[in-house]
Design a protein around this motif. Structure first.
Motif, PDB file in Angstrom:
ATOM      1  N   ILE A  19      39.109  36.633  50.557  1.00  0.00           N
ATOM      2  CA  ILE A  19      38.804  37.803  49.930  1.00  0.00           C
ATOM      3  C   ILE A  19      38.288  38.821  50.539  1.00  0.00           C
ATOM      4  N   SER A  20      37.982  38.685  51.957  1.00  0.00           N
ATOM      5  CA  SER A  20      37.681  39.771  52.751  1.00  0.00           C
ATOM      6  C   SER A  20      38.768  40.194  53.530  1.00  0.00           C
ATOM      7  N   GLY A  21      39.986  39.605  53.458  1.00  0.00           N
ATOM      8  CA  GLY A  21      41.193  40.255  54.130  1.00  0.00           C
ATOM      9  C   GLY A  21      41.800  39.700  55.192  1.00  0.00           C
ATOM     10  N   HIS A  47      43.005  47.285  46.690  1.00  0.00           N
ATOM     11  CA  HIS A  47      43.771  46.178  46.638  1.00  0.00           C
ATOM     12  C   HIS A  47      44.188  45.828  47.685  1.00  0.00           C
ATOM     13  N   ARG A  48      45.094  46.845  48.539  1.00  0.00           N
ATOM     14  CA  ARG A  48      45.573  46.659  49.774  1.00  0.00           C
ATOM     15  C   ARG A  48      44.680  46.428  50.938  1.00  0.00           C
ATOM     16  N   HIS A  49      43.419  47.015  50.951  1.00  0.00           N
ATOM     17  CA  HIS A  49      42.503  46.930  51.996  1.00  0.00           C
ATOM     18  C   HIS A  49      41.958  45.643  51.887  1.00  0.00           C
ATOM     19  N   TRP A  50      41.731  44.869  50.850  1.00  0.00           N
ATOM     20  CA  TRP A  50      41.014  43.476  50.712  1.00  0.00           C
ATOM     21  C   TRP A  50      41.634  42.348  50.652  1.00  0.00           C
ATOM     22  N   PHE A  51      43.121  42.250  50.847  1.00  0.00           N
ATOM     23  CA  PHE A  51      43.901  41.397  50.902  1.00  0.00           C
ATOM     24  C   PHE A  51      44.869  41.542  51.997  1.00  0.00           C
ATOM     25  N   ALA A  52      44.999  40.551  52.895  1.00  0.00           N
ATOM     26  CA  ALA A  52      46.003  40.793  54.059  1.00  0.00           C
ATOM     27  C   ALA A  52      47.212  40.797  53.477  1.00  0.00           C
ATOM     28  N   ARG A  53      47.839  40.175  52.685  1.00  0.00           N
ATOM     29  CA  ARG A  53      49.102  39.945  51.999  1.00  0.00           C
ATOM     30  C   ARG A  53      49.744  41.313  51.333  1.00  0.00           C
ATOM     31  N   SER A  63      51.961  44.588  57.750  1.00  0.00           N
ATOM     32  CA  SER A  63      51.310  43.139  57.780  1.00  0.00           C
ATOM     33  C   SER A  63      52.287  42.145  58.301  1.00  0.00           C
ATOM     34  N   LYS A  64      51.748  41.257  59.120  1.00  0.00           N
ATOM     35  CA  LYS A  64      52.514  40.081  59.465  1.00  0.00           C
ATOM     36  C   LYS A  64      52.447  38.951  58.384  1.00  0.00           C
ATOM     37  N   VAL A  65      51.494  39.223  57.274  1.00  0.00           N
ATOM     38  CA  VAL A  65      51.338  38.410  56.119  1.00  0.00           C
ATOM     39  C   VAL A  65      52.518  38.464  55.350  1.00  0.00           C
ATOM     40  N   VAL A  66      53.004  37.073  54.871  1.00  0.00           N
ATOM     41  CA  VAL A  66      54.172  37.334  53.955  1.00  0.00           C
ATOM     42  C   VAL A  66      54.043  36.279  52.843  1.00  0.00           C
ATOM     43  N   SER A  67      54.123  36.761  51.626  1.00  0.00           N
ATOM     44  CA  SER A  67      53.921  35.977  50.281  1.00  0.00           C
ATOM     45  C   SER A  67      55.175  35.290  50.091  1.00  0.00           C
TER      46      SER A  67
END
Length: 241
Positions: free
Chosen positions: A56-58, A192-198, A203-207
Motif C-alpha cells: 500500500i506504500s508503493g 492512485h498512481r503515487h501509492w501503488f507501484a503497478r 514502472s517495471k511493475v506489470v499487472s
C-alpha cells in the motif's frame, strides 16, 4: 509415548528420533513416521501485514519479497488474500456531487490496455465505486447502473462524448461537463498512481491479472481514500507487543 499410529491406528509404535525439537515416532506396522504435536508452518501474521503495508506504500511485490526475505509468490498470496477479505465499498446513500473520470492501465503488455472508471463522492471525499473495462459506453453503463442506487444530484465529468448520451438516461441528476469540476478526482488519480507501484506511468511493475488490479483498487479505496492506513499499522504493532 504415542498410544497408536495416527495413520493406520496400529498400537505398536516406537520412538524414532526428534524433528524440530519434537519427539518423532515410527509405526511398526505401516512404518509411517509422525510427531504427536503439529508443527507450525508458514510466516507469522505480523509479517503478512507488513507485506500489505509495504504494498500500500508503493513497493512492488518483488521489492517486498526482497525486504522480507520471502518469495514474490508468497507476497502475492498474502496481498491477494488480504484484499479479497477486505473488498469494501460504501453503502448507497444520498450524495450531492459525484465526479466521474477514468485512467488507463495495462495487463501483461502495454498494448493490452484497460481503463479504470471511477466515481468519487466530492462531499465526503470517498471513492464510492469503480469499473474495469474498455474506454467505451458499455463499461461506463455498468458503473452507472450501480450508481443508480445512490441519490446523486450532480454528475461532474470531462468532455468525453459518451457521458452526455449515457447521463441523459439519468434525468434525476444534473450533468456538468467541464474539467474545472473534476479536480478532486484528478487529485485522486494522482494519489492512485503515487501509492501503488503497478499504476505508475513509468514502472517495471506489470499487472498480470484483472483480479489483482481490482483488488488493488479495493485496497486503495479502503486504506488511502475512504479509511486510514494507521488502522492497519496499529493492528500489526499490536501483534508485536
Amino acid at each position: 509415548m504415542a498410544e497408536c499410529c495416527v495413520k493406520c491406528g496400529h498400537p505398536h509404535v516406537v520412538k524414532n528420533g526428534f524433528v524440530a525439537g519434537r519427539q518423532r515416532f515410527k509405526c511398526k506396522s505401516c512404518h509411517y513416521q509422525f510427531t504427536t504435536e503439529k508443527l507450525e508452518r508458514g510466516k507469522p501474521l505480523w509479517m503478512k501485514l507488513e507485506a500489505v503495508l509495504l504494498y500500500i506504500s508503493g513497493l512492488s511485490l518483488n521489492a517486498i519479497a526482497e525486504n522480507l526475505d520471502v518469495s514474490a509468490q508468497a507476497v502475492l498470496n498474502w496481498v491477494r488474500d488480504f484484499a479479497r477479505a477486505n473488498i469494501e465499498k460504501p453503502e448507497p446513500g444520498k450524495v450531492v456531487v459525484v465526479e466521474l473520470d477514468e485512467f488507463w492501465h495495462f495487463v501483461e503488455f502495454k498494448k493490452n490496455r484497460i481503463w479504470i472508471w471511477k466515481a468519487y463522492d466530492r462531499d465526503h471525499g470517498q471513492l464510492i465505486d469503480w469499473e474495469l473495462g474498455n474506454r467505451d459506453c458499455e463499461t461506463v453503463e455498468r458503473l452507472l447502473e450501480r450508481l443508480a442506487q445512490w441519490q446523486v444530484t450532480v454528475y461532474c465529468t470531462d468532455g468525453w462524448q459518451g457521458f452526455e448520451s449515457l447521463l441523459d438516461e439519468h434525468p434525476d441528476a444534473y450533468h456538468v461537463a467541464t474539467k474545472t469540476e473534476t479536480k478532486a478526482i484528478e487529485r485522486n488519480n494522482s494519489d492512485h498512481r503515487h501509492w501503488f507501484a503497478r499504476f505508475k506511468r513509468k514502472s517495471k511493475v506489470v499487472s498480470k491479472s484483472l483480479e489483482m488490479v481490482d483488488l488493488t483498487m479495493a485496497l486503495f479505496a479502503k486504506f488511502r481514500v475512504n479509511g486510514n492506513i494507521e488502522l492497519l499499522r496499529n493492528w500489526k504493532l499490536s501483534l508485536l507487543a
